[in-house]
Every structure is written in structure tokens, then in C-alpha cells.
Scaffold this motif. Structure first.
Motif, PDB file in Angstrom:
ATOM      1  N   LEU A 153       0.566  -0.704   0.016  1.00  0.00           N
ATOM      2  CA  LEU A 153      -0.378  -0.257  -0.007  1.00  0.00           C
ATOM      3  C   LEU A 153       0.819   1.472   0.272  1.00  0.00           C
ATOM      4  O   LEU A 153       2.126   1.898   1.392  1.00  0.00           O
ATOM      5  CB  LEU A 153      -1.145   0.127   1.274  1.00  0.00           C
ATOM      6  N   TYR A 154       0.874   2.289  -1.489  1.00  0.00           N
ATOM      7  CA  TYR A 154       1.800   2.981  -1.234  1.00  0.00           C
ATOM      8  C   TYR A 154       0.948   3.940  -0.836  1.00  0.00           C
ATOM      9  O   TYR A 154      -0.440   4.469  -1.116  1.00  0.00           O
ATOM     10  CB  TYR A 154       2.358   3.387  -2.741  1.00  0.00           C
ATOM     11  N   ALA A 155       1.028   5.150   0.041  1.00  0.00           N
ATOM     12  CA  ALA A 155       0.206   5.919   0.667  1.00  0.00           C
ATOM     13  C   ALA A 155       1.426   7.320   1.182  1.00  0.00           C
ATOM     14  O   ALA A 155       2.693   6.947   2.062  1.00  0.00           O
ATOM     15  CB  ALA A 155      -0.452   5.119   2.005  1.00  0.00           C
ATOM     16  N   GLY A 156       0.875   8.447   1.615  1.00  0.00           N
ATOM     17  CA  GLY A 156       1.658   9.245   1.648  1.00  0.00           C
ATOM     18  C   GLY A 156       0.998  11.142   1.624  1.00  0.00           C
ATOM     19  O   GLY A 156       0.535  11.000   0.402  1.00  0.00           O
ATOM     20  N   ASP A 171       5.238  16.991   4.302  1.00  0.00           N
ATOM     21  CA  ASP A 171       4.397  17.773   5.903  1.00  0.00           C
ATOM     22  C   ASP A 171       4.318  16.813   7.190  1.00  0.00           C
ATOM     23  O   ASP A 171       3.443  15.374   6.959  1.00  0.00           O
ATOM     24  CB  ASP A 171       2.886  18.089   5.491  1.00  0.00           C
ATOM     25  N   GLY A 172       5.083  16.475   8.835  1.00  0.00           N
ATOM     26  CA  GLY A 172       5.233  16.046   9.297  1.00  0.00           C
ATOM     27  C   GLY A 172       3.857  15.669   9.526  1.00  0.00           C
ATOM     28  O   GLY A 172       3.812  14.974   9.982  1.00  0.00           O
ATOM     29  N   ALA A 173       2.898  16.963   9.964  1.00  0.00           N
ATOM     30  CA  ALA A 173       1.546  16.543  10.709  1.00  0.00           C
ATOM     31  C   ALA A 173       0.525  15.895   9.694  1.00  0.00           C
ATOM     32  O   ALA A 173      -0.108  15.011  10.317  1.00  0.00           O
ATOM     33  CB  ALA A 173       0.915  18.147  10.856  1.00  0.00           C
ATOM     34  N   GLU A 174       1.129  15.790   8.493  1.00  0.00           N
ATOM     35  CA  GLU A 174      -0.234  15.329   7.016  1.00  0.00           C
ATOM     36  C   GLU A 174       0.739  13.394   7.099  1.00  0.00           C
ATOM     37  O   GLU A 174      -0.247  12.817   7.355  1.00  0.00           O
ATOM     38  CB  GLU A 174      -0.160  15.776   6.116  1.00  0.00           C
ATOM     39  N   GLN A 175       1.793  13.818   7.261  1.00  0.00           N
ATOM     40  CA  GLN A 175       2.461  11.769   7.576  1.00  0.00           C
ATOM     41  C   GLN A 175       1.490  11.329   8.945  1.00  0.00           C
ATOM     42  O   GLN A 175       1.429  10.054   8.889  1.00  0.00           O
ATOM     43  CB  GLN A 175       3.657  12.340   7.229  1.00  0.00           C
ATOM     44  N   ALA A 176       1.242  12.093  10.206  1.00  0.00           N
ATOM     45  CA  ALA A 176       1.113  11.896  11.131  1.00  0.00           C
ATOM     46  C   ALA A 176       0.330  11.180  10.646  1.00  0.00           C
ATOM     47  O   ALA A 176      -0.239  10.160  11.396  1.00  0.00           O
ATOM     48  CB  ALA A 176       1.210  12.598  12.184  1.00  0.00           C
ATOM     49  N   ASP A 208      -4.355   6.785   9.461  1.00  0.00           N
ATOM     50  CA  ASP A 208      -5.589   6.442   8.026  1.00  0.00           C
ATOM     51  C   ASP A 208      -5.180   5.091   8.019  1.00  0.00           C
ATOM     52  O   ASP A 208      -6.127   4.060   7.917  1.00  0.00           O
ATOM     53  CB  ASP A 208      -5.288   6.902   6.770  1.00  0.00           C
ATOM     54  N   VAL A 209      -3.484   4.703   7.890  1.00  0.00           N
ATOM     55  CA  VAL A 209      -3.319   3.286   6.776  1.00  0.00           C
ATOM     56  C   VAL A 209      -3.453   2.260   8.450  1.00  0.00           C
ATOM     57  O   VAL A 209      -3.478   1.233   8.121  1.00  0.00           O
ATOM     58  CB  VAL A 209      -2.155   2.907   6.569  1.00  0.00           C
TER      59      VAL A 209
END
Length: 327
Positions: A63-66, A71-76, A81-82
Motif C-alpha cells: 500500500l503506497y500512501a503518503g 509535511d510532518g503533520a499530514e504524514q502523521a 489512516d493506514v
């Protein structure tokens, strides 16, 4: 989606026949989807997943997700989510080592093992980190630049997202490597935020403000993804004024720039293996209950004109297993 496994156990699925194969899903998360360098690692991850699925008892799904941008907050949020989607494991390059701590720990608390690659979050509960020794790699970059430009002159540094653990340490190593040369002066550190266009602007602005820059150290290759002609001041200085640039990574676009004299040396992080090796490590951790040390050193290659053709051949054949000639 596969059900969540217990720690160290393969995933289980609700199946109606004994012959149905199990599946594990590994979330492979880069810093940002807009950075083409991570597509190379993704290709390695997919290749390893195919090999493991063909040879082993379970099917391996990537599952390729990012976040779209680094963006540190968005990556968190992507990590959370995963986890909610029920993946069996996570392999992540951390945009911000601090911002990753809590979401990684939440995943581990949910019995989802997490490893880091490329950029670590050392204070988190990840079970291992796959990368290179960025201090040594940065020192190698300093050595390459000194050999190319000599022992005096103005030098500038290009970096990505401030605070990213891998970038900060490779810049520290570079500075350490130049400490023995008092006549080399680092006059600027410019920031790209892992964005190609920002990288172009940062380099050209620095060249405009300091036209006598003698050397560059690119801690990543962001602006080099752009078409030739995008950085006319940098290109002109490289071709006609003897300015030297050392950069990380060794993608085909960089190899072409090295071959044509725009770059003097590359530090190959083995980007393809970011995916290929991480998936093997996660698989062994889940299926074989294998333990790993906190740090797995992927190593790096030094690319110069002496071995650039061999590296290009590796890309042409998609075979990175053969040792390169000496740089």
C-alpha cells in the motif's frame, strides 16, 4: 484488506476454503508523493513483494500512501489512516522525527509493527531503521568536493525540509569533513522543502547573490529533476567557470549530468533498496519472527566518471546487485 496480525505472526483472513492463500499488506510511506526519488524505492518494494508472493506461503501487497507534499503533520495523519485500514505493517521515511513519534507508537500499540527507512524517528517504538550512516556519507561528500574544487573557496549547501533527521546528519557530516580546510567557507544553506521548483529558485537565488560560489553540496537531488536550462546560472558556472557540485542519489537524470560535466560526484543511497530491503525486513519480522538491530546499515556507493557507465547499465537492466567498479 487483511486482518491485523498478532505481533510476530502472519496475517489471517476470513477464508472459506483451506487452499486460499493468506495475504499481508505493508504500508510503504514516503515523505511526500511529489518527490520522484521515492518512486524508485516504490519500484523496489513492488519487486520484492512479487518475489515473496511467488516463493512464500502468503501474498504480499504494498500500500503506497503518503502526503502529497512533505509535511510532518499530514504524514502523521497518513500513519493513523493506514492503521485504521488494517494494514499488517508499516515502513516509513519520516518527514519529521518528532511528529512521527506518537502515530508510530499508536500503530505499535495496535500490534502493527513499524520500521523506518531513509529518515528515522529514533525516539519512537519502530523496531528497526534501514538507512545509511549519514555522518559518514556527509564526510564522503566533503571529501569528493575537496578533491573536485581544491582546498579553498566559497561553498553552499542545499537541503530539503529543515529538521529531517537524515538531512541534518548528512549536513553535519559534511561540515565535519570540511573542518580541516579553514580556507573553505560555507556561505549559505538554502532550503527546498523537498520541492523541485523551490529547489530551482533556491539555487539560482544563491548563485545570483554569490556569483563566485566554487562548490555546492546537494543533500538531496530536488532541483536536478528539472529540465536542463532550468538553472542557467548554476549550469553556466558548472560548464564555464569550473564550479563543482556533489549531490546525493544516483538516478539516471543525475548520471547524465555527471557524465556531461555538470556534477562531479554522487553519493548513491541505493534508493531502489529502500523498498526492496524494507519489504524483506518487514516480511521476515512478521512471518519468521526475526529480530533486527535498531539500525541496519544499507551503505552507499560513490559514483564518479570512472563508474557512471556501470551505474547507468544497472538502471538499464534493473539489476543493482552487481558491484560497481571503483570510483
Amino acid at each position: 484488506m487483511a486482518c491485523q496480525p498478532a505481533p510476530g505472526q502472519p496475517s489471517t483472513m476470513n477464508v472459506s476454503t483451506a487452499s486460499a492463500r493468506q495475504k499481508i499488506t505493508i504500508a510503504w510511506i514516503p515523505k511526500g508523493l511529489n518527490n520522484p526519488v521515492f518512486e524508485v524505492g516504490r519500484a523496489g518494494a513492488i519487486q520484492k513483494a512479487k518475489e515473496l508472493s511467488a516463493a512464500g506461503p502468503v501474498d504480499v501487497e504494498i500500500l503506497y500512501a503518503g502526503p502529497v507534499n512533505s509535511d510532518g503533520a499530514e504524514q502523521a495523519r497518513v500513519i493513523d489512516d493506514v492503521v485504521a485500514r488494517g494494514v499488517n505493517a508499516i515502513a516509513i521515511s519520516c518527514d519529521d522525527p518528532t511528529a512521527c513519534i506518537d502515530p508510530i507508537n499508536r500503530a505499535v500499540s495496535a500490534k502493527i509493527p513499524v520500521m523506518t527507512w531513509d529518515a528515522d524517528s529514533p525516539q519512537s517504538k519502530r523496531f528497526t531503521y534501514l538507512g545509511l550512516d549519514n555522518i559518514k556519507a556527509g564526510q564522503a561528500g566533503a571529501d569528493l568536493l575537496v578533491k573536485a574544487m581544491g582546498t579553498e573557496g566559497k561553498v553552499a549547501i542545499l537541503t530539503g525540509v529543515p529538521g529531517a533527521e537524515n538531512l541534518e546528519t548528512r549536513i553535519t557530516g559534511f561540515r565535519d569533513g570540511l573542518a580541516a580546510y579553514p580556507n573553505i567557507h560555507i556561505i549559505a544553506t538554502v532550503i527546498t522543502n523537498d520541492d523541485i521548483n523551490l529547489g530551482i529558485q533556491a539555487v539560482e537565488n544563491a548563485m545570483r547573490a554569490n556569483p563566485d560560489i566554487k562548490g555546492w553540496y546537494f543533500a538531496g537531488m530536488w532541483p536536478l529533476f528539472a529540465d536542463r536550462g532550468s538553472m542557467p546560472l548554476w549550469e553556466n558556472a558548472a560548464q564555464h567557470r569550473g564550479m563543482k557540485t556533489i549531490a546525493f542519489d544516483a538516478l539516471p537524470v543525475e548520471l547524465g549530468l555527471l557524465r556531461d560535466g555538470y556534477l562531479s560526484g554522487l553519493i548513491d543511497q541505493k534508493n531502489w533498496f529502500w523498498g526492496y530491503e524494507t519489504i524483506q525486513i518487514v516480511y521476515d519480522h512478521i512471518i519468521s519472527k526475526k529480530d533486527f538491530p535498531p539500525f541496519v546499515d544499507l551503505g552507499y556507493n560513490i559514483i564518479t566518471k570512472n563508474n557512471v557507465d556501470a551505474m547507468l547499465q544497472a538502471w538499464n537492466t534493473n539489476d543493482f546487485s552487481k558491484p560497481l567498479p571503483p570510483p
